[in-house]
Enzyme design. Structure first.
Site, PDB file in Angstrom:
ATOM      1  N   GLY A   1       0.839  -1.191   0.000  1.00 12.01           N
ATOM      2  CA  GLY A   1       0.000   0.000   0.000  1.00 12.01           C
ATOM      3  C   GLY A   1       0.870   1.236   0.000  1.00 12.01           C
ATOM      4  O   GLY A   1       2.021   1.191   0.440  1.00 12.01           O
TER       5      GLY A   1
ATOM      6  N   GLN B   1       2.834   9.888   1.480  1.00 11.77           N
ATOM      7  CA  GLN B   1       4.136   9.217   1.479  1.00 11.77           C
ATOM      8  C   GLN B   1       4.979   9.578   0.255  1.00 11.77           C
ATOM      9  O   GLN B   1       6.173   9.306   0.230  1.00 11.77           O
ATOM     10  CB  GLN B   1       3.965   7.705   1.552  1.00 11.77           C
ATOM     11  CG  GLN B   1       3.429   7.235   2.887  1.00 11.77           C
ATOM     12  CD  GLN B   1       3.303   5.734   2.901  1.00 11.77           C
ATOM     13  OE1 GLN B   1       2.329   5.183   2.414  1.00 11.77           O
ATOM     14  NE2 GLN B   1       4.320   5.086   3.436  1.00 11.77           N
TER      15      GLN B   1
ATOM     16  N   CYS C   1       6.191  -0.017   7.376  1.00  9.83           N
ATOM     17  CA  CYS C   1       5.771   1.170   6.623  1.00  9.83           C
ATOM     18  C   CYS C   1       6.913   1.603   5.721  1.00  9.83           C
ATOM     19  O   CYS C   1       8.069   1.651   6.157  1.00  9.83           O
ATOM     20  CB  CYS C   1       5.405   2.289   7.608  1.00  9.83           C
ATOM     21  SG  CYS C   1       4.892   3.814   6.810  1.00  9.83           S
ATOM     22  N   LEU C   2       6.594   1.941   4.479  1.00 12.73           N
ATOM     23  CA  LEU C   2       7.625   2.372   3.537  1.00 12.73           C
ATOM     24  C   LEU C   2       8.300   3.671   3.974  1.00 12.73           C
ATOM     25  O   LEU C   2       9.419   3.951   3.561  1.00 12.73           O
ATOM     26  CB  LEU C   2       7.032   2.522   2.133  1.00 12.73           C
ATOM     27  CG  LEU C   2       6.519   1.224   1.496  1.00 12.73           C
ATOM     28  CD1 LEU C   2       5.853   1.516   0.153  1.00 12.73           C
ATOM     29  CD2 LEU C   2       7.628   0.203   1.343  1.00 12.73           C
TER      30      LEU C   2
ATOM     31  N   HIS D   1      -4.033   1.201   7.710  1.00 17.29           N
ATOM     32  CA  HIS D   1      -2.713   1.847   7.763  1.00 17.29           C
ATOM     33  C   HIS D   1      -2.669   3.037   6.798  1.00 17.29           C
ATOM     34  O   HIS D   1      -2.245   4.129   7.172  1.00 17.29           O
ATOM     35  CB  HIS D   1      -1.638   0.810   7.418  1.00 17.29           C
ATOM     36  CG  HIS D   1      -0.240   1.336   7.426  1.00 17.29           C
ATOM     37  ND1 HIS D   1       0.645   1.034   8.432  1.00 17.29           N
ATOM     38  CD2 HIS D   1       0.427   2.132   6.555  1.00 17.29           C
ATOM     39  CE1 HIS D   1       1.806   1.632   8.182  1.00 17.29           C
ATOM     40  NE2 HIS D   1       1.701   2.305   7.042  1.00 17.29           N
ATOM     41  N   GLU D   2      -3.115   2.823   5.568  1.00 20.47           N
ATOM     42  CA  GLU D   2      -3.067   3.889   4.567  1.00 20.47           C
ATOM     43  C   GLU D   2      -4.059   5.005   4.895  1.00 20.47           C
ATOM     44  O   GLU D   2      -3.754   6.187   4.712  1.00 20.47           O
ATOM     45  CB  GLU D   2      -3.307   3.343   3.158  1.00 20.47           C
ATOM     46  CG  GLU D   2      -2.342   2.262   2.708  1.00 20.47           C
ATOM     47  CD  GLU D   2      -0.862   2.587   2.901  1.00 20.47           C
ATOM     48  OE1 GLU D   2      -0.484   3.776   2.899  1.00 20.47           O
ATOM     49  OE2 GLU D   2      -0.073   1.649   3.061  1.00 20.47           O
TER      50      GLU D   2
ATOM     51  N   HIS E   1      -2.551   7.268   7.328  1.00 17.51           N
ATOM     52  CA  HIS E   1      -1.627   8.221   6.681  1.00 17.51           C
ATOM     53  C   HIS E   1      -2.383   9.458   6.174  1.00 17.51           C
ATOM     54  O   HIS E   1      -1.898  10.577   6.293  1.00 17.51           O
ATOM     55  CB  HIS E   1      -0.907   7.582   5.489  1.00 17.51           C
ATOM     56  CG  HIS E   1       0.366   6.894   5.832  1.00 17.51           C
ATOM     57  ND1 HIS E   1       1.428   7.543   6.427  1.00 17.51           N
ATOM     58  CD2 HIS E   1       0.762   5.620   5.640  1.00 17.51           C
ATOM     59  CE1 HIS E   1       2.425   6.683   6.588  1.00 17.51           C
ATOM     60  NE2 HIS E   1       2.048   5.503   6.124  1.00 17.51           N
TER      61      HIS E   1
END
Length: 170
Positions: A45, A50, A92-93, A134-135, A138
């Site tokens: 994702g 991000q 997480c990226l 999670h997204e 963000h």
């Protein structure tokens, strides 16, 4: 085109994104770039903040493969309902190499707009539910480290600040 992924410390990650108001070819191209970036980073994702765009938009594909095309685009998503709870490892990226156990709902119903401007609602569970939550976090300026207790969160932030100082957090 691969977009640069912003890391923890970038202000865009901790502020609420704006609603997406216009869906056009430019946005569709940006979404394609988000998918390319997510696949390149081996993520499941990726939220617009991000990649430095403070908008309520995320992409996901929990298949982990470009070939299966389980691609989902969520514009202005809203969590409609959640059920159950499960604890599982999360990463997480924007926090490369950092993983920890996070408790989240097991099943999620989300309503969003797709890249064609059509509203849709879907229910997911397991990894897909975790990804949606999670997204969506963000998009609201919430980071997964907020699930840590305050002591662990502070230790992690200090560790990251040290890496930034040493030039190891790129």
């Amino acid at each position: 085109m691969i977009l640069p992924i912003v890391k923890f410390g970038a202000p865009v990650l901790q502020k609420e994104g704006e609603e997406v108001t216009g869906i056009d070819g430019k946005l569709a191209e940006f979404v394609d770039n988000m998918f390319d970036t997510m696949y390149e980073a081996k993520g499941v994702g990726l939220a617009a903040p991000q990649v430095a765009l403070s908008k309520k938009l995320f992409v996901m594909d929990v298949s982990g493969s470009k070939e299966t095309k389980e691609r989902i685009v969520c514009i202005n998503p809203r969590i409609v309902e959640t059920k159950g709870n499960v604890v599982s490892e999360e990463g997480c990226l924007s926090f490369p190499g950092i993983y920890f156990e996070v408790e989240r709902p097991e099943v999620v119903t989300v309503s969003a707009v797709d890249i064609d401007g059509k509203e849709f609602t879907f229910e997911v569970e397991g990894l897909a539910a975790r990804c949606v939550l999670h997204e969506t976090d963000h998009l609201n300026g919430k980071l997964f480290i907020e699930f840590l207790n305050p002591l662990k969160r502070d230790l992690l932030k200090r560790k990251i600040k040290k890496k930034i100082k040493l030039g190891e957090w790129e």
